[in-house]
Design an enzyme around this catalytic site. Structure first.
Site, PDB file in Angstrom:
ATOM      1  N   LYS A  22       0.734  -1.354  -0.107  1.00  0.00           N
ATOM      2  CA  LYS A  22       0.323  -0.217   0.124  1.00  0.00           C
ATOM      3  C   LYS A  22       0.726   0.832   0.172  1.00  0.00           C
ATOM      4  CE  LYS A  22      -1.567   1.471   3.633  1.00  0.00           C
ATOM      5  NZ  LYS A  22      -1.672   3.244   4.199  1.00  0.00           N
ATOM      6  N   ASN A  23       2.037   1.366   0.283  1.00  0.00           N
ATOM      7  CA  ASN A  23       2.961   2.583   1.291  1.00  0.00           C
ATOM      8  C   ASN A  23       3.667   2.972   0.244  1.00  0.00           C
ATOM      9  OD1 ASN A  23       1.064   3.211   2.932  1.00  0.00           O
ATOM     10  ND2 ASN A  23       2.573   2.512   5.025  1.00  0.00           N
ATOM     11  N   CYS A 116      -5.467   7.814   8.368  1.00  0.00           N
ATOM     12  CA  CYS A 116      -5.501   7.830  10.271  1.00  0.00           C
ATOM     13  C   CYS A 116      -4.815   8.928  11.248  1.00  0.00           C
ATOM     14  CB  CYS A 116      -4.346   6.546  10.600  1.00  0.00           C
ATOM     15  SG  CYS A 116      -5.162   5.480   9.138  1.00  0.00           S
ATOM     16  N   ARG A 121      -0.523  15.113  13.058  1.00  0.00           N
ATOM     17  CA  ARG A 121       0.541  14.881  11.618  1.00  0.00           C
ATOM     18  C   ARG A 121       0.764  16.364  10.361  1.00  0.00           C
ATOM     19  NH1 ARG A 121      -1.876   9.397   9.178  1.00  0.00           N
ATOM     20  NH2 ARG A 121       0.164   9.839   7.969  1.00  0.00           N
ATOM     21  N   ASP A 307       3.304   0.373  12.299  1.00  0.00           N
ATOM     22  CA  ASP A 307       2.744   0.467  11.529  1.00  0.00           C
ATOM     23  C   ASP A 307       1.895  -1.778  12.052  1.00  0.00           C
ATOM     24  OD1 ASP A 307       2.665   1.950   8.034  1.00  0.00           O
ATOM     25  OD2 ASP A 307       2.509   2.574  10.503  1.00  0.00           O
ATOM     26  N   ARG A 399      -8.798  -0.172   3.449  1.00  0.00           N
ATOM     27  CA  ARG A 399      -8.313   0.837   3.497  1.00  0.00           C
ATOM     28  C   ARG A 399      -7.059   0.268   2.513  1.00  0.00           C
ATOM     29  NH1 ARG A 399      -6.585   5.770   6.442  1.00  0.00           N
ATOM     30  NH2 ARG A 399      -4.228   5.684   4.439  1.00  0.00           N
TER      31      ARG A 399
HETATM   32  C1  EPZ Z   1       3.607   7.127   6.127  1.00  0.00           C
HETATM   33  O1  EPZ Z   1       2.784   8.094   7.658  1.00  0.00           O
HETATM   34  C2  EPZ Z   1       3.173   5.712   6.518  1.00  0.00           C
HETATM   35  N1  EPZ Z   1       1.608   5.809   5.345  1.00  0.00           N
HETATM   36  C3  EPZ Z   1       1.695   5.520   7.260  1.00  0.00           C
HETATM   37  O2  EPZ Z   1       1.485   4.362   7.799  1.00  0.00           O
HETATM   38  C4  EPZ Z   1       3.424   5.084   8.984  1.00  0.00           C
HETATM   39  O3  EPZ Z   1       2.825   4.706  10.115  1.00  0.00           O
HETATM   40  C5  EPZ Z   1       4.582   6.691   9.142  1.00  0.00           C
HETATM   41  O4  EPZ Z   1       4.982   7.131   7.556  1.00  0.00           O
HETATM   42  C6  EPZ Z   1       5.965   5.698   9.764  1.00  0.00           C
HETATM   43  O5  EPZ Z   1       6.474   5.052   9.036  1.00  0.00           O
HETATM   44  C7  EPZ Z   1       2.013   5.958   4.175  1.00  0.00           C
HETATM   45  O6  EPZ Z   1       3.892   5.449   3.693  1.00  0.00           O
HETATM   46  C8  EPZ Z   1       0.988   6.672   3.273  1.00  0.00           C
HETATM   47  P1  EPZ Z   1       6.140  10.354   8.831  1.00  0.00           P
HETATM   48  P2  EPZ Z   1       4.169   9.639   7.010  1.00  0.00           P
HETATM   49  O7  EPZ Z   1       6.114  11.471   7.687  1.00  0.00           O
HETATM   50  O8  EPZ Z   1       4.333   9.694   6.171  1.00  0.00           O
HETATM   51  C9  EPZ Z   1       6.280  13.578  12.172  1.00  0.00           C
HETATM   52  C10 EPZ Z   1      -0.105   2.705   7.674  1.00  0.00           C
HETATM   53  O9  EPZ Z   1      -0.707   1.928   8.737  1.00  0.00           O
HETATM   54  N2  EPZ Z   1       6.469  14.676  11.295  1.00  0.00           N
HETATM   55  O10 EPZ Z   1       6.822   8.695   8.189  1.00  0.00           O
HETATM   56  O11 EPZ Z   1       2.323   9.997   7.233  1.00  0.00           O
HETATM   57  C11 EPZ Z   1       4.985  12.868  12.512  1.00  0.00           C
HETATM   58  O12 EPZ Z   1       4.068  13.859  13.066  1.00  0.00           O
HETATM   59  C12 EPZ Z   1       0.061   4.373   7.555  1.00  0.00           C
HETATM   60  O13 EPZ Z   1       0.050   2.274   6.321  1.00  0.00           O
HETATM   61  C13 EPZ Z   1       6.166  16.264  11.411  1.00  0.00           C
HETATM   62  O14 EPZ Z   1       6.627  16.337  12.444  1.00  0.00           O
HETATM   63  O15 EPZ Z   1       4.732   8.972   8.674  1.00  0.00           O
HETATM   64  C14 EPZ Z   1       5.187  11.653  12.820  1.00  0.00           C
HETATM   65  O16 EPZ Z   1       5.649  11.740  14.323  1.00  0.00           O
HETATM   66  C15 EPZ Z   1      -0.444   4.641   9.269  1.00  0.00           C
HETATM   67  N3  EPZ Z   1       6.595  16.555   9.874  1.00  0.00           N
HETATM   68  C16 EPZ Z   1       7.103  11.157  12.485  1.00  0.00           C
HETATM   69  O17 EPZ Z   1       7.502  12.895  11.490  1.00  0.00           O
HETATM   70  C17 EPZ Z   1       6.335  16.373   9.240  1.00  0.00           C
HETATM   71  O18 EPZ Z   1       5.944  17.455   7.941  1.00  0.00           O
HETATM   72  C18 EPZ Z   1       6.788  10.474  10.921  1.00  0.00           C
HETATM   73  O19 EPZ Z   1       5.972  10.974  10.117  1.00  0.00           O
HETATM   74  C19 EPZ Z   1       5.984  15.445   8.603  1.00  0.00           C
HETATM   75  C20 EPZ Z   1       6.348  14.083   9.133  1.00  0.00           C
END
Ligand code: EPZ
Length: 420
Positions: A22-23, A116, A121, A307, A399
């Site tokens: 998916k990701n 989610c 976020r 995840d 999803r």
């Molecule tokens: C991706 O989300 C995945 N989603 C999530 O999977 C997964 O949990 C996450 O990566 C971590 O591996 C998809 O790929 C569609 P991040 P993403 O940016 O990209 C902070 C699932 O179940 N952050 O790596 O949104 C954020 O708040 C889903 O498949 C900022 O502060 O995650 C978090 O604490 C759920 N500023 C950390 O970084 C930003 O601009 C990691 O978030 C971006 C992120």
């Protein structure tokens, strides 16, 4: 709304095939906008996030046809650069259309994304990447992010924290920029590498994906390509836990064992057998085995994936002893615990850590999925609980998991989808 109804107590046995990731696919489908040719993408999972991506591409003007799990997409004549709210709001990855549209057309307007509810976020790192490349991004009335650039010029993007989405958006926006971009402190997940491989097969020049530094040399042309999505390591991990929790014996096919290492290690620590083959893993537990308790802390790849946190929490309720699961990525990824408590789990949550009592006798109950992986965890709990468990709000699960009820039924589970 549909729900899953499960009668627990069956040991899973047999073979299950994992679908495309998916990701990875939610990044690769928007990336097709960057191509100057027609792309065909295979091993695409039949999940609702993919359907939304396809609807967005068609809204923008792309031509899409489908043959089984292969999509043929011509995005060379896109004539819109705005993603509608009613589509963007239904998934997190809609913001990848920002990077792709900006990278090809230097303009994009995308609503702040949905997805989610895992706590705060923000998208500050995404916007930082676009700004460094020369784009101006503003939040405009209506909740949309509007980005525009006269030129996109390669530079050094140094992320304050490891972010999957920001890394993907930085790659999308820089792959056709003038000059070279260096991405410092990138995420290294398998889906980052899959995106880079896809773009390089089109003629991009990306090196270092999966390492601590990614270099993107901008190119002026990207050809159409045939590409197959990597297997989903989180779906695979979910079925590994299902086999362990039910003390079954399952061969999980179409996997990349190296991507499963963090889960394999923890399962073996708990006393679960995991045998690795080229593109499959066999997971089984001897019937007289008492699972051992384990401590888990989620971290960016190659650490233990966030995840898989809810799924392992369920497994820990069955272990002989107490376990601690610490969430290192998200502010609030324990919303599912209340639902597990309704099934008899004894879990205390303090800020980032769930302290899980072992030797629980889970009992079937009506429960509600609050997000994708939480929903999958409730299914796992239903598989081992005594009695009947009904899970509502399963749109969250659908999803990211293709035909999960069918795949579990093929392993012997007593699970049906009902319209409630
Ligand atoms: C991706 O989300 C995945 N989603 C999530 O999977 C997964 O949990 C996450 O990566 C971590 O591996 C998809 O790929 C569609 P991040 P993403 O940016 O990209 C902070 C699932 O179940 N952050 O790596 O949104 C954020 O708040 C889903 O498949 C900022 O502060 O995650 C978090 O604490 C759920 N500023 C950390 O970084 C930003 O601009 C990691 O978030 C971006 C992120």
């Amino acid at each position: 709304m549909d729900k899953f109804v499960i009668k627990g107590g069956v040991r899973l046995n047999g073979e299950v095939t994992v679908s495309g990731a998916k990701n990875a696919v939610v990044a690769i489908l928007p990336a097709i906008i960057l191509s100057d040719g027609v792309c065909s993408i295979s091993n695409v999972p039949q999940i609702s996030d993919v359907n939304i991506c396809i609807q967005i591409l068609e809204h923008l003007g792309a031509k899409v046809s489908k043959l089984d799990d292969k999509y043929i997409i011509d995005a060379t004549k896109i004539f819109k650069y705005e993603v509608p709210y009613e589509l963007a709001n239904r998934m997190r990855a809609s913001y990848y259309f920002l990077g792709a549209l900006l990278g090809k057309y230097k303009v994009a307007k995308v609503p702040r994304p949905g997805g989610c509810h895992l706590g705060d976020r923000p998208i500050d790192q995404h916007l930082h990447a676009f700004n460094v490349l020369g784009a101006h991004c503003d939040l405009v009335p209506g909740g949309d992010i509007y980005c525009k650039a006269d030129r996109l010029v390669g530079s050094t993007i140094d992320f304050d924290l490891v972010s999957v989405g920001s890394t993907i958006n930085a790659i999308l926006a820089s792959v056709r920029a003038e000059g070279t971009t260096i991405i410092e402190n990138p995420a290294k997940e398998p889906h980052i590498v899959d995106l880079a491989n896809f773009l390089n097969s089109m003629g991009a020049n990306i090196t270092g994906a999966g390492t601590d530094r990614i270099k993107v040399k901008g190119v002026s042309k990207l050809n159409g390509v045939d590409y197959s999505i990597i297997p989903d390591q989180i779906e695979a991990g979910t079925y590994m836990v299902a086999a362990a929790a039910t003390k079954g014996d399952v061969l999980i096919k179409n996997v990349i064992p190296a991507h499963l290492e963090p889960m394999t290690l923890k399962l073996r620590n708990m006393g679960v057998h995991v045998e690795e083959f080229d593109d499959s893993v066999r997971v089984w537990v001897d019937s007289d085995t008492q699972l051992k308790s384990v401590d888990i802390k989620t971290r960016p790849y190659p650490g233990f994936p966030t995840d898989m946190q809810p799924q392992f929490a369920v497994l820990c309720t069955l272990a002989n002893g107490d376990s601690n699961v610490t969430e290192g990525i998200w502010d609030n990824r324990f919303r599912y615990v209340d639902e597990l408590r309704r099934m008899g789990a004894d879990i205390k949550v303090t800020v980032k850590t769930a302290s899980i009592k072992g030797n629980s006798k889970l009992l079937g109950a009506p429960v509600q999925a609050c997000d994708l992986r939480a929903g999958a965890a409730l299914i796992l709990a239903g598989l081992v609980a005594t009695g009947e468990t009904s899970i509502s709000e399963i749109q969250h699960i659908e999803r990211g998991y293709e035909r999960m009820d069918e795949k579990l039924r093929s392993l012997g589970a007593n699970i049906v989808k009902k319209n409630s």
